[in-house]
Design a protein around this motif. Structure first.
Motif, PDB file in Angstrom:
ATOM      1  N   HIS A   1       0.835  -1.204   0.000  1.00 16.45           N
ATOM      2  CA  HIS A   1       0.000   0.000   0.000  1.00 16.45           C
ATOM      3  C   HIS A   1       0.867   1.251   0.000  1.00 16.45           C
ATOM      4  O   HIS A   1       0.614   2.207  -0.742  1.00 16.45           O
ATOM      5  N   ASN A   2       1.918   1.245   0.846  1.00 17.60           N
ATOM      6  CA  ASN A   2       2.821   2.407   0.878  1.00 17.60           C
ATOM      7  C   ASN A   2       3.448   2.627  -0.484  1.00 17.60           C
ATOM      8  O   ASN A   2       3.524   3.749  -0.986  1.00 17.60           O
TER       9      ASN A   2
ATOM     10  N   PHE B   1       2.331   1.615  -3.359  1.00 19.77           N
ATOM     11  CA  PHE B   1       1.330   2.041  -4.324  1.00 19.77           C
ATOM     12  C   PHE B   1       1.016   3.519  -4.179  1.00 19.77           C
ATOM     13  O   PHE B   1       0.814   4.229  -5.166  1.00 19.77           O
ATOM     14  N   THR B   2       0.956   3.997  -2.932  1.00 19.36           N
ATOM     15  CA  THR B   2       0.706   5.425  -2.699  1.00 19.36           C
ATOM     16  C   THR B   2       1.794   6.258  -3.347  1.00 19.36           C
ATOM     17  O   THR B   2       1.523   7.297  -3.951  1.00 19.36           O
ATOM     18  N   ASP B   3       3.049   5.790  -3.238  1.00 17.42           N
ATOM     19  CA  ASP B   3       4.126   6.532  -3.887  1.00 17.42           C
ATOM     20  C   ASP B   3       3.943   6.567  -5.392  1.00 17.42           C
ATOM     21  O   ASP B   3       4.186   7.579  -6.041  1.00 17.42           O
ATOM     22  N   VAL B   4       3.516   5.444  -5.962  1.00 19.58           N
ATOM     23  CA  VAL B   4       3.278   5.402  -7.409  1.00 19.58           C
ATOM     24  C   VAL B   4       2.197   6.402  -7.793  1.00 19.58           C
ATOM     25  O   VAL B   4       2.316   7.138  -8.778  1.00 19.58           O
ATOM     26  N   MET B   5       1.139   6.456  -7.002  1.00 13.94           N
ATOM     27  CA  MET B   5       0.028   7.370  -7.278  1.00 13.94           C
ATOM     28  C   MET B   5       0.478   8.821  -7.285  1.00 13.94           C
ATOM     29  O   MET B   5      -0.011   9.633  -8.048  1.00 13.94           O
ATOM     30  N   CYS B   6       1.406   9.139  -6.381  1.00 12.21           N
ATOM     31  CA  CYS B   6       1.824  10.535  -6.256  1.00 12.21           C
ATOM     32  C   CYS B   6       2.861  10.909  -7.308  1.00 12.21           C
ATOM     33  O   CYS B   6       3.226  12.067  -7.431  1.00 12.21           O
ATOM     34  N   ASN B   7       3.317   9.939  -8.059  1.00 16.02           N
ATOM     35  CA  ASN B   7       4.296  10.218  -9.092  1.00 16.02           C
ATOM     36  C   ASN B   7       3.606  10.969 -10.222  1.00 16.02           C
ATOM     37  O   ASN B   7       2.667  10.472 -10.804  1.00 16.02           O
TER      38      ASN B   7
END
Lengths: 157, 139
Positions: free
Chosen positions: B104-105, B107-113
């Motif tokens: 999840h962490n 994935f969150t980083d991917v989302m914020c990219n």
């Protein structure tokens, strides 16, 4: 707090930049939609980060309350002052002292420039809701600064 | 150690799916696809206790004779599915939970990219490497 001013300055510069890029446009429609789209993408990413540890939402009203309290607090360091709904998919979020407008004026001066300053936030709310599974249209209106109202119309799929 | 890890979007198509290459990939795709039904059932949770509903971790979705499938749903309705080998009985619930946390962490980083458009397949190398640490190392 220093970090609040950072975002406000950056936000004003973004608006200036998008405005100047649209030379020759008599109406600022494109400027507003560009800002809204920027806000949309940012809203999606923000929500992913903020809801990482929160439990799942029960229903739409729960989602709206989250936006009014936690989301607004994280972004603008205060909560929404008033949330109204007609229980048929329309919500009105009222902020009596909207952070991004306090520096503009304290009355009716510069009212015609206000929509540009609200576009990014409208996109922010729309992106946040979209990532939580709620399709919506968000518009904003302001009559006396720095109070403003955001109207959220939920689109039923 | 997982045998297959999948990330599925809100609209139920895979954003990322990776399995140990020694075994048939198609079988894992199929397993993940069928697990989606179980996930839907758990989310809608008619008649379940309120406490269950609020959690993101869904637990064991269903066991097959070779594998066990675990699920996790984020608040943005993105589903993570982990398939582990049944013979690997030493894996405890807490370890699975921590695997999902890491996912999840990441994935969150991917989302914020800013270079990632939500809805595209995930191509981030950083995400790949996090997943590699959790997969069974193929020799």
């Amino acid at each position: 707090m220093a970090d609040e001013a950072l975002f406000q300055f950056l936000h004003s510069e973004i608006i200036q930049y998008v405005n100047s890029a649209e030379t020759g446009e008599s109406e600022n429609g494109r400027c507003v939609s560009k800002l809204e789209n920027m806000g949309f993408r940012v809203g999606q990413g923000l929500i992913e980060r903020f809801t990482k540890d929160t439990p799942r939402f029960k229903d739409e009203l729960d989602v709206m309350k989250f936006i009014c309290k936690d989301f607004w607090t994280s972004v603008f360091k205060k909560q929404i002052d008033n949330l109204r709904t007609n229980h048929q998919g329309i919500y009105v979020l009222q902020d009596n002292k909207f952070r991004l407008l306090t520096q503009l004026s304290a009355g009716k001066q510069y009212l015609e420039h206000a929509p540009k300053f609200l576009a990014f936030t409208c996109g922010l709310v729309r992106g946040a809701l979209s990532n939580l599974g709620v399709k919506s249209i968000v518009t904003a209106e302001v009559s006396v600064m720095p109070a403003c109202k955001f109207q959220v119309m939920i689109q039923k799929m | 150690m997982a045998v297959c890890i999948a990330v599925i979007a809100k609209e139920n198509y895979p954003l990322y799916i990776r399995s140990v290459p020694t075994q048939g990939e198609l079988k894992f795709h199929y397993t993940v696809h069928t697990s989606l039904d179980v996930v839907e059932e758990k989310i809608s949770g008619v008649g379940k206790a309120l406490a269950d509903q609020r959690e993101l971790y869904l637990g064991l979705l269903y066991p097959t004779e070779d594998y066990k499938v675990y699920g996790y749903v984020t608040n943005s309705k993105v589903k993570f599915v982990i398939v582990v080998d049944s013979s690997n009985t030493s894996l405890r619930d807490n370890e699975i939970r921590s695997m999902f946390r890491k996912l999840h962490n990441s994935f969150t980083d991917v989302m914020c990219n800013p270079f990632y458009n939500p809805g595209d397949t995930i191509q981030s190398k950083a995400f790949d490497s996090i997943v590699s640490t959790m997969m069974v190392q193929a020799c």
